[in-house]
Design a protein around this motif. Sequence first.
Motif, PDB file in Angstrom:
ATOM      1  N   GLY A  74       0.820  -1.104  -0.160  1.00  0.00           N
ATOM      2  CA  GLY A  74      -0.075   0.158   0.110  1.00  0.00           C
ATOM      3  C   GLY A  74       0.868   1.162   0.014  1.00  0.00           C
ATOM      4  O   GLY A  74       0.462   2.206  -0.287  1.00  0.00           O
ATOM      5  N   GLU A  75       2.246   1.231   0.103  1.00  0.00           N
ATOM      6  CA  GLU A  75       3.119   2.209   0.185  1.00  0.00           C
ATOM      7  C   GLU A  75       2.915   2.951  -1.322  1.00  0.00           C
ATOM      8  O   GLU A  75       2.800   2.181  -2.352  1.00  0.00           O
ATOM      9  CB  GLU A  75       4.427   1.917   0.316  1.00  0.00           C
ATOM     10  N   TRP A  76       2.763   4.203  -1.565  1.00  0.00           N
ATOM     11  CA  TRP A  76       2.544   4.752  -2.814  1.00  0.00           C
ATOM     12  C   TRP A  76       3.522   6.147  -2.856  1.00  0.00           C
ATOM     13  O   TRP A  76       4.042   6.810  -1.823  1.00  0.00           O
ATOM     14  CB  TRP A  76       0.887   5.148  -2.869  1.00  0.00           C
ATOM     15  N   THR A  77       3.552   6.369  -3.995  1.00  0.00           N
ATOM     16  CA  THR A  77       4.147   7.776  -4.318  1.00  0.00           C
ATOM     17  C   THR A  77       3.431   8.384  -5.627  1.00  0.00           C
ATOM     18  O   THR A  77       2.834   7.602  -6.411  1.00  0.00           O
ATOM     19  CB  THR A  77       5.449   7.689  -4.847  1.00  0.00           C
ATOM     20  N   ARG A  78       3.499   9.669  -6.053  1.00  0.00           N
ATOM     21  CA  ARG A  78       2.762  10.430  -6.862  1.00  0.00           C
ATOM     22  C   ARG A  78       3.932  11.246  -7.684  1.00  0.00           C
ATOM     23  O   ARG A  78       4.304  11.813  -6.995  1.00  0.00           O
ATOM     24  CB  ARG A  78       1.436  11.107  -6.392  1.00  0.00           C
ATOM     25  N   ARG A  79       3.747  11.167  -9.152  1.00  0.00           N
ATOM     26  CA  ARG A  79       4.312  12.207  -9.910  1.00  0.00           C
ATOM     27  C   ARG A  79       3.837  12.582 -11.072  1.00  0.00           C
ATOM     28  O   ARG A  79       2.743  11.729 -11.651  1.00  0.00           O
ATOM     29  CB  ARG A  79       5.715  11.615 -10.257  1.00  0.00           C
ATOM     30  N   ARG A  80       4.022  13.641 -11.591  1.00  0.00           N
ATOM     31  CA  ARG A  80       3.457  14.143 -13.015  1.00  0.00           C
ATOM     32  C   ARG A  80       3.864  13.041 -13.979  1.00  0.00           C
ATOM     33  O   ARG A  80       5.235  12.534 -14.078  1.00  0.00           O
ATOM     34  CB  ARG A  80       3.722  15.381 -13.356  1.00  0.00           C
ATOM     35  N   ILE A  81       3.016  12.872 -15.031  1.00  0.00           N
ATOM     36  CA  ILE A  81       3.514  12.134 -16.175  1.00  0.00           C
ATOM     37  C   ILE A  81       3.010  12.580 -17.293  1.00  0.00           C
ATOM     38  O   ILE A  81       1.737  13.418 -17.408  1.00  0.00           O
ATOM     39  CB  ILE A  81       3.210  10.459 -15.892  1.00  0.00           C
ATOM     40  N   GLY A  82       3.535  12.735 -18.698  1.00  0.00           N
ATOM     41  CA  GLY A  82       3.106  13.447 -19.970  1.00  0.00           C
ATOM     42  C   GLY A  82       1.561  13.115 -20.232  1.00  0.00           C
ATOM     43  O   GLY A  82       0.791  13.958 -20.658  1.00  0.00           O
TER      44      GLY A  82
END
Length: 118
Positions: A70-78
């Motif tokens: 359940g660990e997560w990360t978020r970043r922009r993507i094209g």
Amino acid sequence: MVGVGLFDSLRRRGKGGSKGGGKPGTLRKSTPDDTRHLDEWAAQRTGVEAYVEPRTTVTETTVVLIAHDGEWTRRRIGSLEAAQQFGKKRSIPVYEVSKVGYPKRMREYTERQKRRPS
């Protein structure tokens, strides 16, 4: 005596004044640093899946990587297509959040983190 206007300090910031270095009010695009973070994060975890969040008026398209625990990360993507290519290259399944929602394990992980002593 020099007069200082209420918004003078904001005008002085210029191009570098907003987060991400762009013009205030514009959306920051995905960068190679975003992709590098996603690559490194996924390589250090197991059972990673990608969940694509559509572009909004305040944020470009983003991808949330969620590990088996359940660990997560978020970043922009094209774009959705860029996220699908990212997943295919790394053998990571890619889902659209607007169609499937977030997995329960992500919500449970976030709740566990809130309860942890600081």
